[in-house]
Design an enzyme around this catalytic site. Structure first.
Site, short mmCIF file in Angstrom:
data_model
loop_
_atom_site.label_atom_id
_atom_site.label_comp_id
_atom_site.label_asym_id
_atom_site.label_seq_id
_atom_site.Cartn_x
_atom_site.Cartn_y
_atom_site.Cartn_z
N GLU A 1 -0.25 0.37 -5.50
CA GLU A 1 -1.12 1.45 -5.04
C GLU A 1 -2.36 1.42 -5.92
O GLU A 1 -2.26 1.48 -7.13
CB GLU A 1 -0.39 2.81 -5.15
CG GLU A 1 -1.26 4.02 -4.90
CD GLU A 1 -2.02 3.99 -3.59
OE1 GLU A 1 -1.43 3.77 -2.53
OE2 GLU A 1 -3.27 4.19 -3.63
N ASP B 1 0.67 -1.61 4.77
CA ASP B 1 0.26 -0.36 5.42
C ASP B 1 -1.06 0.15 4.83
O ASP B 1 -1.11 1.21 4.20
CB ASP B 1 1.40 0.67 5.19
CG ASP B 1 1.11 2.02 5.81
OD1 ASP B 1 0.32 2.08 6.77
OD2 ASP B 1 1.68 3.02 5.32
N SER C 1 6.85 5.82 2.22
CA SER C 1 7.63 4.57 2.26
C SER C 1 8.30 4.24 0.93
O SER C 1 9.46 3.76 0.95
CB SER C 1 6.75 3.41 2.76
OG SER C 1 5.54 3.37 2.05
N HIS D 1 0.88 -1.18 0.00
CA HIS D 1 0.00 0.00 0.00
C HIS D 1 0.91 1.22 0.00
O HIS D 1 1.23 1.78 1.04
CB HIS D 1 -0.90 0.00 1.24
CG HIS D 1 -1.85 -1.17 1.29
ND1 HIS D 1 -1.43 -2.45 1.53
CD2 HIS D 1 -3.20 -1.22 1.11
CE1 HIS D 1 -2.49 -3.26 1.51
NE2 HIS D 1 -3.57 -2.52 1.25
#
Ligand code: SAM
Length: 302
Positions: free
Chosen positions: A130, A184, A110, A42
């Site tokens: 994503e 995440d 990240s 993510h």
């Protein structure tokens, strides 16, 4: 679905503990030669402006990276100033590397942190997922500026599903198979909690020696409360060392509890050095980010 945009939250207290843990973990893993497949299920947009419209609206970096930097500044001016712990210094250096003019204007997500840590001979690979239509485009155009070649792969895919295709990871040049996964999610939908636990269970079946990092919010919701317990049970059942770092910054100064005030990072197959490194760092970060009553931090481990 898709109302969450990380730009509103970039640099908040949750990002501080998440990225502190990610950097310390990967630094440890990179002490060994073998290349690592790094997966960010993510990923978000990759890089954020802290003076942009989104972060101004949320202002969450005020209780996160901005507060940490100003508290450290004040502490360093004192006569009995203590040295900054190693893991915290590594995190601060990372943020500073995106802000060469001194002022924190950019916050690396990240993907940018992980990219900055890839070893230069291309032995480490970064795989980014994503799903948000706008953020996946932003991520692709941010990453395009990095000129990262084939070390990075980006896909607008469901990170939970696509992770399965990557485990076990391909062998590195030394023949070893190594992987680190950051999971995440935004937990916008309740089912994310169950998906995280199911994915970690599946990951441990596919590749038992991978290092798996999960960020989770600490909020009054049964699924959120159960998630770290489920991760702990899964790790114990597989006899894998785990670590659970939590930070609560406490209530707002007006006594209200609006917004996220606490979160955690759970690490499965946690490197043995991580607990001491994170404890030392949190002895500084915890008090620096404390906002009001109920603030606390802890590093538990198996
Ligand atoms: N990991 C990022 C960082 O530390 O900078 C922040 C990620 S943010 C908390 C969560 C992201 O996951 C959002 O950008 C959201 O659009 C995205 N997302 C939500 N569900 C997803 C899914 N199933 N697969 C991939 N991305 C997803």
């Amino acid at each position: 679905m898709f109302s969450y945009r990380h730009a509103f939250h970039a640099g908040n207290h949750a990002d501080v503990i998440k990225h502190l843990t990610v950097i310390a973990t990967l630094q440890h893993l990179q002490q060994k030669e073998g290349g690592i497949t790094i997966v960010d299920t993510h990923a978000g947009a990759g890089l954020y402006r802290l003076d942009g419209d989104y972060s101004e609206t949320g202002g969450e970096a005020k209780d996160g990276i901005f507060k940490l930097l100003s508290q450290l500044d004040a502490a360093s001016a004192k006569k009995d100033a203590k040295p900054i712990p190693e893991a915290l210094q590594a995190y601060l250096d990372m943020i500073a590397s995106f802000n060469p003019n001194g002022q924190a204007k950019f916050y690396p997500g990240s993907p940018f942190i992980l990219h900055a840590m890839l070893r230069k001979d291309a032995r480490d690979k970064l795989r980014l997922f994503e799903l948000h239509p706008t953020d996946s485009k932003a991520l692709a155009s941010n990453v395009a500026q990095l000129d990262a070649g084939r070390s990075i792969m980006i896909a607008r895919e469901d990170g939970f599903e696509s992770l399965k295709k990557l485990l076990p990871p391909p062998p590195s040049a030394t023949g070893s198979k190594r992987a680190m996964v950051l999971m995440d999610p935004s937990y916008e939908i309740k089912s994310d909690y169950g998906k995280v636990a199911a994915n970690i269970q599946d990951c441990l079946k596919r590749f038992a020696t991978g290092t798996y990092l999960v960020w989770y919010p600490i909020i009054a919701r049964p699924e959120a409360h159960d998630l770290p317990k489920r991760l702990r049970t899964l790790s114990n059942q597989s006899q894998k060392p785990w670590l659970n770092l939590t930070l609560s910054i406490g209530r707002n100064t007006d006594g209200s509890s609006a917004g996220l005030s606490a979160s955690g990072m759970f690490v499965v197959n946690a490197p043995f050095t991580l607990k001491d490194k994170l404890r030392e760092a949190m002895e500084v970060v915890g008090p620096a980010l404390a906002r009001g009553s109920g603030h606390s931090w802890a590093v538990e481990h198996s």
